[in-house]
Scaffold this motif. Sequence first.
Motif, PDB file in Angstrom:
ATOM      1  N   LEU A 136       0.827  -1.207   0.000  1.00 25.06           N
ATOM      2  CA  LEU A 136       0.000   0.000   0.000  1.00 25.06           C
ATOM      3  C   LEU A 136       0.860   1.254   0.000  1.00 25.06           C
ATOM      4  N   LYS A 137       1.915   1.216   0.795  1.00 28.27           N
ATOM      5  CA  LYS A 137       2.821   2.368   0.876  1.00 28.27           C
ATOM      6  C   LYS A 137       3.452   2.667  -0.480  1.00 28.27           C
ATOM      7  N   LYS A 138       3.821   1.603  -1.215  1.00 25.89           N
ATOM      8  CA  LYS A 138       4.396   1.783  -2.557  1.00 25.89           C
ATOM      9  C   LYS A 138       3.389   2.429  -3.499  1.00 25.89           C
ATOM     10  N   ALA A 139       2.100   2.141  -3.267  1.00 24.22           N
ATOM     11  CA  ALA A 139       1.055   2.599  -4.189  1.00 24.22           C
ATOM     12  C   ALA A 139       0.524   3.991  -3.870  1.00 24.22           C
ATOM     13  N   TYR A 140       0.837   4.541  -2.685  1.00 24.27           N
ATOM     14  CA  TYR A 140       0.291   5.857  -2.341  1.00 24.27           C
ATOM     15  C   TYR A 140       0.661   6.885  -3.413  1.00 24.27           C
ATOM     16  N   GLY A 141      -0.342   7.637  -3.827  1.00 28.05           N
ATOM     17  CA  GLY A 141      -0.163   8.588  -4.919  1.00 28.05           C
ATOM     18  C   GLY A 141      -0.515   7.984  -6.260  1.00 28.05           C
ATOM     19  N   GLY A 142      -0.880   6.672  -6.242  1.00 25.39           N
ATOM     20  CA  GLY A 142      -1.186   6.000  -7.500  1.00 25.39           C
ATOM     21  C   GLY A 142      -2.253   4.937  -7.332  1.00 25.39           C
ATOM     22  N   ILE A 143      -2.117   3.856  -8.105  1.00 26.37           N
ATOM     23  CA  ILE A 143      -3.111   2.781  -8.133  1.00 26.37           C
ATOM     24  C   ILE A 143      -2.486   1.478  -7.654  1.00 26.37           C
ATOM     25  N   LEU A 144      -3.183   0.789  -6.749  1.00 29.65           N
ATOM     26  CA  LEU A 144      -2.799  -0.569  -6.354  1.00 29.65           C
ATOM     27  C   LEU A 144      -3.720  -1.520  -7.117  1.00 29.65           C
ATOM     28  N   PHE A 145      -3.137  -2.290  -8.027  1.00 31.22           N
ATOM     29  CA  PHE A 145      -3.881  -3.199  -8.900  1.00 31.22           C
ATOM     30  C   PHE A 145      -3.673  -4.619  -8.389  1.00 31.22           C
ATOM     31  N   ILE A 146      -4.742  -5.241  -7.892  1.00 30.72           N
ATOM     32  CA  ILE A 146      -4.643  -6.573  -7.295  1.00 30.72           C
ATOM     33  C   ILE A 146      -5.251  -7.601  -8.248  1.00 30.72           C
ATOM     34  N   ASP A 147      -4.385  -8.377  -8.906  1.00 34.62           N
ATOM     35  CA  ASP A 147      -4.850  -9.375  -9.857  1.00 34.62           C
ATOM     36  C   ASP A 147      -5.305 -10.638  -9.117  1.00 34.62           C
TER      37      ASP A 147
ATOM     38  N   PHE B 268      -5.291 -16.052   6.148  1.00 38.60           N
ATOM     39  CA  PHE B 268      -4.679 -14.730   6.318  1.00 38.60           C
ATOM     40  C   PHE B 268      -5.119 -13.744   5.230  1.00 38.60           C
ATOM     41  N   GLY B 269      -5.747 -14.259   4.156  1.00 37.56           N
ATOM     42  CA  GLY B 269      -6.220 -13.364   3.100  1.00 37.56           C
ATOM     43  C   GLY B 269      -7.234 -12.358   3.613  1.00 37.56           C
ATOM     44  N   LYS B 270      -8.047 -12.784   4.573  1.00 34.39           N
ATOM     45  CA  LYS B 270      -9.036 -11.880   5.161  1.00 34.39           C
ATOM     46  C   LYS B 270      -8.355 -10.707   5.855  1.00 34.39           C
ATOM     47  N   GLU B 271      -7.204 -10.974   6.468  1.00 31.50           N
ATOM     48  CA  GLU B 271      -6.448  -9.917   7.131  1.00 31.50           C
ATOM     49  C   GLU B 271      -5.969  -8.883   6.107  1.00 31.50           C
ATOM     50  N   ALA B 272      -5.566  -9.355   4.932  1.00 31.51           N
ATOM     51  CA  ALA B 272      -5.133  -8.450   3.864  1.00 31.51           C
ATOM     52  C   ALA B 272      -6.286  -7.562   3.420  1.00 31.51           C
ATOM     53  N   ILE B 273      -7.477  -8.150   3.291  1.00 29.10           N
ATOM     54  CA  ILE B 273      -8.659  -7.373   2.898  1.00 29.10           C
ATOM     55  C   ILE B 273      -8.968  -6.304   3.939  1.00 29.10           C
ATOM     56  N   ASP B 274      -8.944  -6.685   5.205  1.00 29.50           N
ATOM     57  CA  ASP B 274      -9.221  -5.729   6.282  1.00 29.50           C
ATOM     58  C   ASP B 274      -8.224  -4.573   6.275  1.00 29.50           C
ATOM     59  N   CYS B 275      -6.967  -4.911   6.014  1.00 28.31           N
ATOM     60  CA  CYS B 275      -5.907  -3.890   5.981  1.00 28.31           C
ATOM     61  C   CYS B 275      -6.139  -2.913   4.822  1.00 28.31           C
TER      62      CYS B 275
ATOM     63  N   VAL C 162      -9.076  -2.249   3.361  1.00 27.98           N
ATOM     64  CA  VAL C 162     -10.276  -1.456   3.640  1.00 27.98           C
ATOM     65  C   VAL C 162      -9.941  -0.279   4.554  1.00 27.98           C
ATOM     66  N   LYS C 163      -9.092  -0.515   5.541  1.00 25.83           N
ATOM     67  CA  LYS C 163      -8.664   0.559   6.448  1.00 25.83           C
ATOM     68  C   LYS C 163      -7.888   1.632   5.687  1.00 25.83           C
ATOM     69  N   ALA C 164      -7.006   1.195   4.776  1.00 22.41           N
ATOM     70  CA  ALA C 164      -6.216   2.149   3.981  1.00 22.41           C
ATOM     71  C   ALA C 164      -7.107   2.980   3.066  1.00 22.41           C
ATOM     72  N   MET C 165      -8.174   2.369   2.576  1.00 21.73           N
ATOM     73  CA  MET C 165      -9.108   3.099   1.713  1.00 21.73           C
ATOM     74  C   MET C 165      -9.753   4.261   2.453  1.00 21.73           C
ATOM     75  N   GLU C 166      -9.927   4.116   3.775  1.00 21.88           N
ATOM     76  CA  GLU C 166     -10.497   5.190   4.585  1.00 21.88           C
ATOM     77  C   GLU C 166      -9.423   6.195   5.003  1.00 21.88           C
TER      78      GLU C 166
ATOM     79  N   ILE D  19      -5.999   4.699  -5.119  1.00 17.38           N
ATOM     80  CA  ILE D  19      -7.123   4.056  -5.799  1.00 17.38           C
ATOM     81  C   ILE D  19      -6.817   2.565  -5.873  1.00 17.38           C
ATOM     82  N   LEU D  20      -7.783   1.747  -5.452  1.00 13.73           N
ATOM     83  CA  LEU D  20      -7.639   0.296  -5.506  1.00 13.73           C
ATOM     84  C   LEU D  20      -8.432  -0.254  -6.682  1.00 13.73           C
ATOM     85  N   ILE D  21      -7.806  -1.141  -7.441  1.00 15.69           N
ATOM     86  CA  ILE D  21      -8.496  -1.854  -8.515  1.00 15.69           C
ATOM     87  C   ILE D  21      -8.343  -3.346  -8.249  1.00 15.69           C
ATOM     88  N   LEU D  22      -9.468  -4.031  -8.053  1.00 17.55           N
ATOM     89  CA  LEU D  22      -9.467  -5.475  -7.878  1.00 17.55           C
ATOM     90  C   LEU D  22      -9.826  -6.111  -9.212  1.00 17.55           C
ATOM     91  N   ALA D  23      -8.998  -7.063  -9.666  1.00 15.50           N
ATOM     92  CA  ALA D  23      -9.202  -7.641 -10.990  1.00 15.50           C
ATOM     93  C   ALA D  23      -9.244  -9.153 -10.935  1.00 15.50           C
TER      94      ALA D  23
END
Length: 322
Positions: free
Chosen positions: A153-164, A177-184, A186-190, A197-201
């Motif tokens: 997320l830190k690398k993506a700040y100022g841009g787009i995090l594209f999760i394939d 542990f994937g659920k933990e990644a989702i929770d993390c 969601v918090k960053a989105m707030e 900007i997050l793009i889930l693909a």
Amino acid sequence: MAYLWPEDLLSAIESGQMSPLEAFRKLREMENTSVSRDSASLQSSVEQRIETILRELDSLIGLTEVKKLVREIYAFIEIQKRREREHLNTEPMVLHMIFKGNPGTGKTTVARIMGKVFREMGVLSRGHLIEVERADLVGEYIGHTAQKTREQLKKAYGGILFIDEAYSLARGGEKDFGKEAIDCMVKAMEDHKDELILILAGYQKEMEKFLQTNPGLRSRFPIHINFPDYNKQELLQIAEQLCAKRQYQLNSQAKTVLLSLFNPPENNSDDNFGNARTVRNIIEKAIRRQAVRLIRKHSTTREELMVIEPSDLSGVEKCGNV
């Protein structure tokens, strides 16, 4: 009397032609005019750069509805900015997205183009694209996942995090542990809503199932873009475009053979279909076969070095079976 330079105003004061107060007012007028011109010039320059980026989008083969939706998003952002300048109510600009489609349908390419547009519009400070998958986010022990996810997320700040293949984050159930990644995320989105900007693909059916496992996600990702498979003619255009970039060309017989190889699935039924990616593999293999054919000759013409013949496509499997 028009004074173009501050030095002229100083001379006018010294000669008694203008009072200091009048000179100050004139100077402010000159500054405001200059700022207005600079602002108009800057706006025109930004619009030209955005149009150049959108032409890059338009140059992609097919994707008619995708191109239309990207332009709608651009228009929406621009109009909201104009309304804000006029102190009118504005709609919230939540630009997190879901990209649904098979591999090789242009999802990453379109995301990269959108990043450039958002940077020019001031929505994102950098507009770069960080592409990740489950292995980049999910750790092997408690606490490791949050750490890995925050790093991406830190690398993506100022841009787009594209999760394939984003649906893979929810495959392991509640204890995964994937659920933990989702929770993390969601918090960053707030916490970083103005700098990320997050793009889930992923595949269309899998992404729909993924959104059903976490109902809160759908409302956080208001923009859904479907990337359809290419038809046979579009696949041929992609092949010709790939050849042209490498200074090769398909003769008419090779085009006919190539069309017979294209067997795109109906309604995205074949999850292994590669679309543009598969076409690229076919062309690269044909180029190698052409080299083997030509190496037997002691001399070759410029045309021979460029032309791909039907024999160069022999032994290639149909696209739908790759």
